[in-house]
Design an enzyme around this catalytic site. Structure first.
Site, mmCIF file in Angstrom:
data_model
loop_
_atom_site.group_PDB
_atom_site.id
_atom_site.type_symbol
_atom_site.label_atom_id
_atom_site.label_comp_id
_atom_site.label_asym_id
_atom_site.label_seq_id
_atom_site.Cartn_x
_atom_site.Cartn_y
_atom_site.Cartn_z
ATOM 1 N N GLU A 111 0.792 -1.237 0.000
ATOM 2 C CA GLU A 111 0.000 0.000 0.000
ATOM 3 C C GLU A 111 0.828 1.293 0.000
ATOM 4 O OE1 GLU A 111 -3.140 -0.167 2.900
ATOM 5 O OE2 GLU A 111 -4.157 -1.734 1.781
ATOM 6 N N GLU A 135 -5.763 -8.534 -0.515
ATOM 7 C CA GLU A 135 -6.566 -8.286 0.697
ATOM 8 C C GLU A 135 -7.992 -7.980 0.273
ATOM 9 O OE1 GLU A 135 -5.140 -5.440 3.640
ATOM 10 O OE2 GLU A 135 -3.069 -6.009 3.211
HETATM 11 C C1 BG6 Z 1 -4.772 -2.589 4.802
HETATM 12 C C2 BG6 Z 1 -3.518 -3.046 5.457
HETATM 13 O O1 BG6 Z 1 -4.630 -1.216 4.693
HETATM 14 O O2 BG6 Z 1 -5.972 -2.689 5.482
HETATM 15 C C3 BG6 Z 1 -3.702 -3.973 6.637
HETATM 16 O O3 BG6 Z 1 -2.648 -3.607 4.517
HETATM 17 C C4 BG6 Z 1 -4.894 -3.511 7.453
HETATM 18 O O4 BG6 Z 1 -2.502 -3.963 7.361
HETATM 19 C C5 BG6 Z 1 -6.134 -3.576 6.573
HETATM 20 O O5 BG6 Z 1 -5.078 -4.216 8.635
HETATM 21 C C6 BG6 Z 1 -7.417 -3.205 7.270
HETATM 22 O O6 BG6 Z 1 -7.299 -1.961 7.884
HETATM 23 P P1 BG6 Z 1 -7.621 -1.765 9.410
HETATM 24 O O7 BG6 Z 1 -7.266 -0.385 9.711
HETATM 25 O O8 BG6 Z 1 -9.074 -2.032 9.560
HETATM 26 O O9 BG6 Z 1 -6.794 -2.749 10.140
#
Ligand code: BG6
Length: 473
Positions: A160, A370
């Site tokens: 990211e 993700e």
């Molecule tokens: C992404 C990251 O931005 O989103 C993760 O790569 C992160 O590390 C995920 O956990 C979800 O975001 P958050 O803030 O809900 O944990």
């Protein structure tokens, strides 16, 4: 759900600081993210205790039917001083992890850098704000390629990069004045792009059979209405938030619109001789996409002053304050979409739109690195977790991936939901959970960290089973 190709990678994802714990054990030093997790939430010292329980966790992955696991390596475990002496205990940990995965026929997908810069390098020269980071980053990559490259085929350079510059909390900026901060952002982005490209080049040189690319945080941008002013605002937002980075990764260019933006705002990075050649030579083999939501914007008037995004960290619905980018766009709600408790708009079709926008332009293989739903889960007295909301979210997103593959001709080679197991959310600790596997702890009470399979675990297991020939429990 219709079937996916047999070689499709059925994965799940995590990141080192969010699951491992043991943050000062066996020679590891602190990373910037170990220090920056908000104090009201769980810190990274124990996290999900994956460092000590990885064998148990891999047994669960096997039971789930995973054919891939995306995880990150902690730079501070491998090179506690940021460079120089290799920490054998760190190498041993990842060796065991990778070997155990392979023994269970699970493909490791390794993220090299997931927000966790060694504190020593931040203190010494300001991390990614200095070009000094590039040789250190390359040295770290070389260690990983040499130590694990005989077994790891898929590498992700930087997690990211886009969000690090667009969200106010993922990277440490040293400048405070508005103009010098803006300049520093674009300078750091350039340096990070050079680091990424150097890693890609080195990987191609040392590991010709491996594949390497970034994991980009991506949200498609929509206009609020069909007023051409809103359409223009959305297109400009799309350039600023997404295409800017994609163009660098896939074509090795600064998008003309972004060149104009940087000129107008006096924030062009210093481009030294050879930089653009390096960025071109370091073109990625594939793109990893971290997709959670879409964004909607409207045009701004002369009265709208710039404003930074205020993130909802508490899970109190409606507490997000959307950003205003002066002269370009302001964020607004999308009335067609539901949102989670953290105000993230749930938009499965947005994933198909994203896949199309990227693939039809760059024709590079894609993998979802993700995708998931952050929610408060409840452990019932009989130790069950009925997370039908997560199943609904993932099912709808996966359907859109399938449609993109079948109806739009897009090459998607894997799906790695966030996250395999509950972990520390980057913004909201353990309250906001993502996993297929529940970890019995809270932000304040560590308890015994017992693992429980959620309903979504059984759902995903069924999906994988229907799609993997020969997969038996
Ligand atoms: C992404 C990251 O931005 O989103 C993760 O790569 C992160 O590390 C995920 O956990 C979800 O975001 P958050 O803030 O809900 O944990």
């Amino acid at each position: 759900m219709p079937s996916f190709p047999n070689e499709f990678l059925w994965g799940a994802a995590t990141a080192a600081y969010q699951v491992e714990g043991a943050y000062l054990e066996d020679g590891k030093t602190l990373s910037v993210v170990d220090e920056s997790i908000a104090p009201e939430y769980a810190d990274t010292s124990i996290a999900s205790d994956h460092y000590h329980r990885f064998e148990e966790d891999i047994r669960l992955m096997k039971e789930l039917g995973l054919t891939a696991y995306r995880f990150s390596i902690a730079w501070t475990r491998i090179l506690p001083d940021g460079r120089g002496k290799i920490n054998q205990a760190g190498v041993d940990f990842y060796t065991q992890l990778i070997d155990e995965l392979l023994k269970n026929k699970i493909e490791p997908i390794v993220t090299i850098y997931h927000f966790d810069l060694p504190v020593v390098l931040q203190e010494e020269y300001g991390g990614f704000s200095s070009r000094k980071i590039i040789p250190d980053f390359i040295e770290y990559c070389r260690v990983l390629f040499e130590q694990f490259g005989d077994r790891v085929k898929y590498w992700l350079t930087i997690n990211e990069q886009s969000n690090m510059f667009l969200l106010p909390y993922l990277i440490t900026f040293t400048e405070e004045n508005e103009q010098s901060l803006l300049k520093q952002k674009y300078e750091m982005n350039h340096i990070m792009t050079l680091a990424h490209a150097s890693a890609v080049k080195l990987c191609h040189q040392l590991l010709p059979d491996a594949k390497i690319g970034p994991a980009i945080g991506i949200s498609p941008v929509y206009p609020k209405t069909c007023d051409p002013k809103d359409i223009l605002a959305a297109e400009k937002a799309e350039e600023l938030r997404n295409t800017f980075f994609l163009e660098l990764y896939c074509k090795g260019n600064y998008l003309p619109a972004m060149q104009a933006y940087m000129r107008e705002h006096d924030c062009q990075p210093t481009i030294e001789a050879g930089d653009m050649e390096l960025i071109k030579e370091g073109r990625c083999d594939f793109l990893g996409l971290n997709y959670y939501d879409s964004k909607t914007v409207e045009h701004v008037t002369a009265y709208d002053r710039g404003k930074e995004l205020v993130i909802n960290k508490s899970g109190e619905v409606g507490s997000t304050e959307k950003e205003v980018i002066e002269g370009i766009y302001k964020g607004c709600n999308n009335p067609y979409l539901d949102r989670n408790d953290w105000d993230w708009e749930i938009d499965p079709e947005g994933l198909r739109i994203t896949l199309n926008r990227i693939y039809q332009r760059y024709e590079v293989p894609l993998i979802i690195t993700e995708n998931g739903l952050g929610a408060v889960d409840t452990l019932t007295v009989d130790k069950q977790i009925h997370d039908e909301y997560r199943i609904d979210y993932l099912k709808k997103h996966l359907e859109q991936v399938h449609l993109a593959m079948v109806q739009d001709g897009i090459e998607v080679f894997g799906f790695c939901p966030w996250s395999f197991i509950d972990l520390i959310s980057t913004t909201s600790g353990f309250r906001k959970r993502y996993g297929f596997v529940y970890v019995d702890r809270t932000d304040t009470e560590i308890k015994e960290l017992i693992r429980y399979k959620k309903d979504s675990f059984y759902w995903y297991q069924g999906v994988i089973r229907r799609n993997r020939k020969g997969f038996e429990l």
